[in-house]
Design a protein around this motif. Structure first.
Motif, PDB file in Angstrom:
ATOM      1  N   VAL A 457      32.764  18.730  -7.421  1.00 22.63           N
ATOM      2  CA  VAL A 457      33.013  19.626  -8.010  1.00 22.63           C
ATOM      3  C   VAL A 457      32.814  18.896 -10.275  1.00 22.63           C
ATOM      4  O   VAL A 457      32.760  20.005 -10.562  1.00 22.63           O
ATOM      5  CB  VAL A 457      34.224  20.244  -7.528  1.00 22.63           C
ATOM      6  N   VAL A 458      33.700  18.106  -9.756  1.00 21.38           N
ATOM      7  CA  VAL A 458      34.027  17.675 -11.443  1.00 21.38           C
ATOM      8  C   VAL A 458      32.437  17.223 -11.871  1.00 21.38           C
ATOM      9  O   VAL A 458      31.655  18.032 -13.464  1.00 21.38           O
ATOM     10  CB  VAL A 458      34.784  16.587 -12.026  1.00 21.38           C
ATOM     11  N   ARG A 459      31.544  17.069 -11.353  1.00 22.18           N
ATOM     12  CA  ARG A 459      30.427  16.472 -11.735  1.00 22.18           C
ATOM     13  C   ARG A 459      28.969  17.600 -11.631  1.00 22.18           C
ATOM     14  O   ARG A 459      28.468  17.366 -12.670  1.00 22.18           O
ATOM     15  CB  ARG A 459      29.839  15.119 -10.786  1.00 22.18           C
ATOM     16  N   ARG A 460      29.635  18.294 -10.596  1.00 19.66           N
ATOM     17  CA  ARG A 460      28.751  19.561 -11.058  1.00 19.66           C
ATOM     18  C   ARG A 460      29.279  20.641 -12.251  1.00 19.66           C
ATOM     19  O   ARG A 460      28.220  21.113 -12.583  1.00 19.66           O
ATOM     20  CB  ARG A 460      28.852  20.562  -9.426  1.00 19.66           C
ATOM     21  N   ASN A 461      29.913  21.030 -12.748  1.00 25.40           N
ATOM     22  CA  ASN A 461      30.666  21.156 -13.753  1.00 25.40           C
ATOM     23  C   ASN A 461      30.765  20.879 -15.871  1.00 25.40           C
ATOM     24  O   ASN A 461      31.307  20.644 -15.971  1.00 25.40           O
ATOM     25  CB  ASN A 461      32.179  21.827 -13.393  1.00 25.40           C
ATOM     26  N   ASP A 462      29.508  19.850 -14.849  1.00 25.94           N
ATOM     27  CA  ASP A 462      29.441  19.005 -16.355  1.00 25.94           C
ATOM     28  C   ASP A 462      29.312  19.498 -17.117  1.00 25.94           C
ATOM     29  O   ASP A 462      28.623  21.116 -16.938  1.00 25.94           O
ATOM     30  CB  ASP A 462      28.485  17.541 -16.299  1.00 25.94           C
ATOM     31  N   THR A 463      29.724  19.917 -18.567  1.00 24.81           N
ATOM     32  CA  THR A 463      29.059  21.041 -19.640  1.00 24.81           C
ATOM     33  C   THR A 463      27.634  20.601 -20.917  1.00 24.81           C
ATOM     34  O   THR A 463      27.243  21.262 -21.958  1.00 24.81           O
ATOM     35  CB  THR A 463      30.106  21.197 -20.334  1.00 24.81           C
ATOM     36  N   GLU A 518      40.948  23.978 -15.490  1.00 25.13           N
ATOM     37  CA  GLU A 518      40.690  24.887 -14.631  1.00 25.13           C
ATOM     38  C   GLU A 518      39.650  24.780 -13.826  1.00 25.13           C
ATOM     39  O   GLU A 518      39.721  25.935 -12.795  1.00 25.13           O
ATOM     40  CB  GLU A 518      39.533  25.826 -15.499  1.00 25.13           C
ATOM     41  N   LEU A 519      39.456  24.187 -12.750  1.00 27.15           N
ATOM     42  CA  LEU A 519      38.645  23.614 -12.140  1.00 27.15           C
ATOM     43  C   LEU A 519      39.488  23.947 -10.750  1.00 27.15           C
ATOM     44  O   LEU A 519      40.440  23.702 -11.292  1.00 27.15           O
ATOM     45  CB  LEU A 519      38.264  21.904 -11.522  1.00 27.15           C
ATOM     46  N   PRO A 520      38.901  24.090  -9.786  1.00 27.81           N
ATOM     47  CA  PRO A 520      39.771  23.953  -8.043  1.00 27.81           C
ATOM     48  C   PRO A 520      40.263  22.750  -7.922  1.00 27.81           C
ATOM     49  O   PRO A 520      39.838  22.038  -7.822  1.00 27.81           O
ATOM     50  CB  PRO A 520      38.372  25.053  -7.061  1.00 27.81           C
ATOM     51  N   ARG A 521      42.217  23.206  -7.434  1.00 29.49           N
ATOM     52  CA  ARG A 521      42.358  21.811  -7.565  1.00 29.49           C
ATOM     53  C   ARG A 521      42.374  21.633  -5.682  1.00 29.49           C
ATOM     54  O   ARG A 521      42.273  22.315  -5.173  1.00 29.49           O
ATOM     55  CB  ARG A 521      43.392  22.021  -7.570  1.00 29.49           C
ATOM     56  N   LEU A 522      42.529  21.032  -5.163  1.00 28.86           N
ATOM     57  CA  LEU A 522      42.523  20.560  -3.436  1.00 28.86           C
ATOM     58  C   LEU A 522      43.958  20.304  -3.512  1.00 28.86           C
ATOM     59  O   LEU A 522      45.091  19.887  -3.704  1.00 28.86           O
ATOM     60  CB  LEU A 522      41.675  18.796  -3.753  1.00 28.86           C
ATOM     61  N   ASP A 523      44.646  21.994  -2.337  1.00 18.77           N
ATOM     62  CA  ASP A 523      45.410  21.590  -1.809  1.00 18.77           C
ATOM     63  C   ASP A 523      45.817  20.893  -0.914  1.00 18.77           C
ATOM     64  O   ASP A 523      45.553  19.596  -0.550  1.00 18.77           O
ATOM     65  CB  ASP A 523      45.433  22.872  -1.110  1.00 18.77           C
ATOM     66  N   ALA A 524      47.079  20.901  -0.599  1.00 23.44           N
ATOM     67  CA  ALA A 524      47.948  19.586   0.854  1.00 23.44           C
ATOM     68  C   ALA A 524      47.170  19.254   1.511  1.00 23.44           C
ATOM     69  O   ALA A 524      47.044  18.202   2.402  1.00 23.44           O
ATOM     70  CB  ALA A 524      49.716  20.268   0.663  1.00 23.44           C
ATOM     71  N   ASP A 525      46.887  20.651   2.648  1.00 28.29           N
ATOM     72  CA  ASP A 525      45.798  20.386   3.709  1.00 28.29           C
ATOM     73  C   ASP A 525      44.255  19.891   3.751  1.00 28.29           C
ATOM     74  O   ASP A 525      44.461  18.987   3.869  1.00 28.29           O
ATOM     75  CB  ASP A 525      45.321  21.193   4.223  1.00 28.29           C
TER      76      ASP A 525
END
Length: 567
Positions: A457-463, A518-525
């Motif tokens: 997700v981080v890599r895909r949101n490169d600016t 601002e990126l979506p975070r991994l939850d506990a599950d």
């Protein structure tokens, strides 16, 4: 002797470091460096000394003091420190006592006097007058205090980076600030010169270096009495010219005007001018970079440890593209960019309206996409260029004008950000190979504020320009081209605003902390699922799984958490 033509001798200079002497207390007091001295009628000598550095306290007791006197002294000391603790440093988010600013505190209860020194991180602190005023008011409000003696001071210059990262001529320079635009004609030299003289007006010892030998601007913009650089015949060190208290070096002061030579020769000449100059003790050295991102810029960044960079641009999209290249260059060289200057941003018409002849948005876009903390806009003002052409910078010619106040804002931003870099976290982003996730702790957050992100997700949101069309802002990177299991190869901080991630596919990404937040975070599950997956893989044959003797840290944590339920 005069320094002329291309300098051919690279001299080394032994830097003589200043020696800090202990504070001298009153005649009846023992000299105590950085301590507290309290005198009373029953015990006029030193009966208590405390080093205020955090978690480090030392007490000296005087057997002549009665228990009552000691209690009164401790009470007076506590009241003074409590009063000073009400003052908060807005950049560090701590009170000035915990910051270690209070030195040489002396309390004399016989006449109600309090004396101390406030040692700030830089003499150019933009709110030092506010600190002084508030400290005096808080202590004078105590009922038993009659007089307050306060000396405002600053810590001796200490480089942000180790001494061995800088040549001899720069050993006593605390911070080196790059001013860069990567594009000509945007007002970079005007910004560098006015920033240098603003920092000097704020109380700092400042120098400025003009790194453009093809078209040096400094000789036109300032008017030193001696306009030719001198070289010490014994040490071969260059002595800078000086104007309004600011030391200055430019190839234009070498008596040869502008240079006509090939790139490698220019790089060597610039390095020689910068590193063999006897700059002396400086708080800030401002380096006016030449346009571009070529050999000269790389040589400067690789040969000298820069503390920070200021980026100069204009509102046009074309300027944004060039500046973006420069920011990425500084990121790769681990030089944090602390502010963006947008020149020629607007002008105010006679009809009272504000006009933007070159458009809007370039500065905001740079600030947004790269996570830079400060944006300062400058209007189109005829007096600004006229002052530079006349050899007297605007902040010197009209220090109380509105444009000078904007430069003060820029100077304050640089001072704040450089001070905060000392406390910037060095591991704000790390890769947990057992969770297959990036673990992020944003600056200012505690361990409880850590969160995890999927690397893909981080890599895909490169600016960067490789992922976003710099003209239209349209995303050109295809998400499906980034594999789910991609992992970083290296992670390093870029100042206090971003992390540079080198991916296993060879791509380098500058990821601002604001973007990561601002990126979506991994939850506990999801994290638990990843732990279970790692555990299952280990059991199926990954080393350390079958025998149980070589469990990884994540497996041991997981096993400990599951143990009570299995018994």
């Amino acid at each position: 002797m005069q320094l002329r033509a291309a300098i051919s001798i690279i001299a080394s200079r032994t830097s003589v470091q200043g020696v800090t002497k202990p504070a001298h207390n009153a005649a009846l007091h023992r000299p105590i460096h950085g301590g507290i001295v309290i005198a009373t009628a029953t015990a006029p000598a030193v009966i208590s000394s405390r080093k205020l550095e955090k978690n480090s306290r030392t007490y000296l007791s005087c057997p002549r003091a009665s228990d009552t006197s000691v209690a009164a002294i401790n009470s007076a000391e506590s009241e003074v420190l409590a009063a000073l603790s009400k003052i908060i440093d807005p950049d560090f988010g701590m009170n000035i006592v915990d910051c270690g600013f209070i030195k040489d505190l002396e309390i004399d209860s016989t006449n109600g006097s309090v004396s101390f020194r406030m040692e700030l991180t830089t003499p150019a602190c933009p709110i030092k007058d506010d600190f002084e005023k508030e400290a005096r008011a808080n202590i004078e409000a105590l009922s038993w205090v009659n007089t307050v003696n306060l000396k405002m001071d600053a810590r001796p210059p200490a480089p942000l980076l180790p001494d061995d990262g800088r040549p001899d001529g720069l050993r006593s320079v605390a911070h080196i600030i790059a001013v860069s635009s990567c594009k000509g004609g945007v007002g970079k030299s005007t910004t560098a010169v006015n920033l240098a003289f603003t920092l000097a007006q704020m109380g700092a010892k400042v120098g400025i270096f003009d790194a453009d030998v093809y078209g040096p601007s400094l000789p036109t913009m300032i008017s030193p009495e001696i306009r030719v650089l001198q070289m010490n015949s014994e040490t071969k060190a260059i002595s800078p010219v000086e104007y309004e208290g600011v030391k200055a070096v430019s190839f234009g002061f070498a008596g040869q005007g502008s240079a006509i030579m090939r790139g490698p020769m220019v790089s060597g000449l610039i390095q020689q001018l910068l590193t063999t100059t006897d700059w002396g003790d400086l708080d800030y050295l401002v380096v006016d970079f030449p346009p571009g991102t070529g050999d000269i810029q790389l040589t400067l960044c690789q040969s000298v440890s820069f503390s920070a960079a200021v980026i100069v641009t204009t509102p046009q999209k074309l300027a944004f593209i060039d500046v973006a290249k420069g920011i990425r260059m500084f990121a790769k060289l681990a030089v944090p960019c602390v502010a963006v200057v947008e020149n020629m941003s607007y002008f105010d018409g006679d009809d009272g309206k504000r006009y933007y002849p070159f458009g809007q948005g370039s500065g905001e876009r740079i600030q947004r996409e790269f996570g830079l903390p400060n944006l300062v806009r400058f209007p189109i003002v005829p007096d600004l260029s006229a002052a530079g052409d006349g050899g007297k910078p605007l902040v010197v010619n009209d220090p109380t004008g509105s444009t000078a106040q904007s430069y003060f804002e820029l100077g304050a931003s640089v001072v704040r950000e450089v001070s905060k870099l000392r406390r910037a976290p060095q591991n704000a982003v790390r890769y947990d190979s057992e969770l297959r996730a990036l673990v992020v702790r944003l600056p200012g957050d505690g361990p409880e504020q850590e969160f995890a992100l999927d690397p893909a997700v981080v890599r895909r949101n490169d600016t960067s320009a490789a992922s976003i069309n710099e003209w239209t802002g349209e995303k050109i990177l295809k998400d499906e081209s980034i594999p789910e299991g991609i992992a970083p190869a290296t992670i390093s901080p870029v100042g206090n605003y971003a992390a540079q991630i080198g991916w296993e596919d060879g791509f380098n990404q500058v990821a601002p902390y604001e973007l990561l937040a601002e990126l979506p975070r991994l939850d506990a599950d999801e994290l638990e699922s990843r732990r279970q997956s790692v555990s299952s893989e280990n059991i199926d044959g990954v080393p350390g799984g079958a025998g149980g003797g070589g469990l990884s840290p994540a497996q041991r944590i997981l096993a400990a958490a599951q143990a009570p339920g299995q018994q």
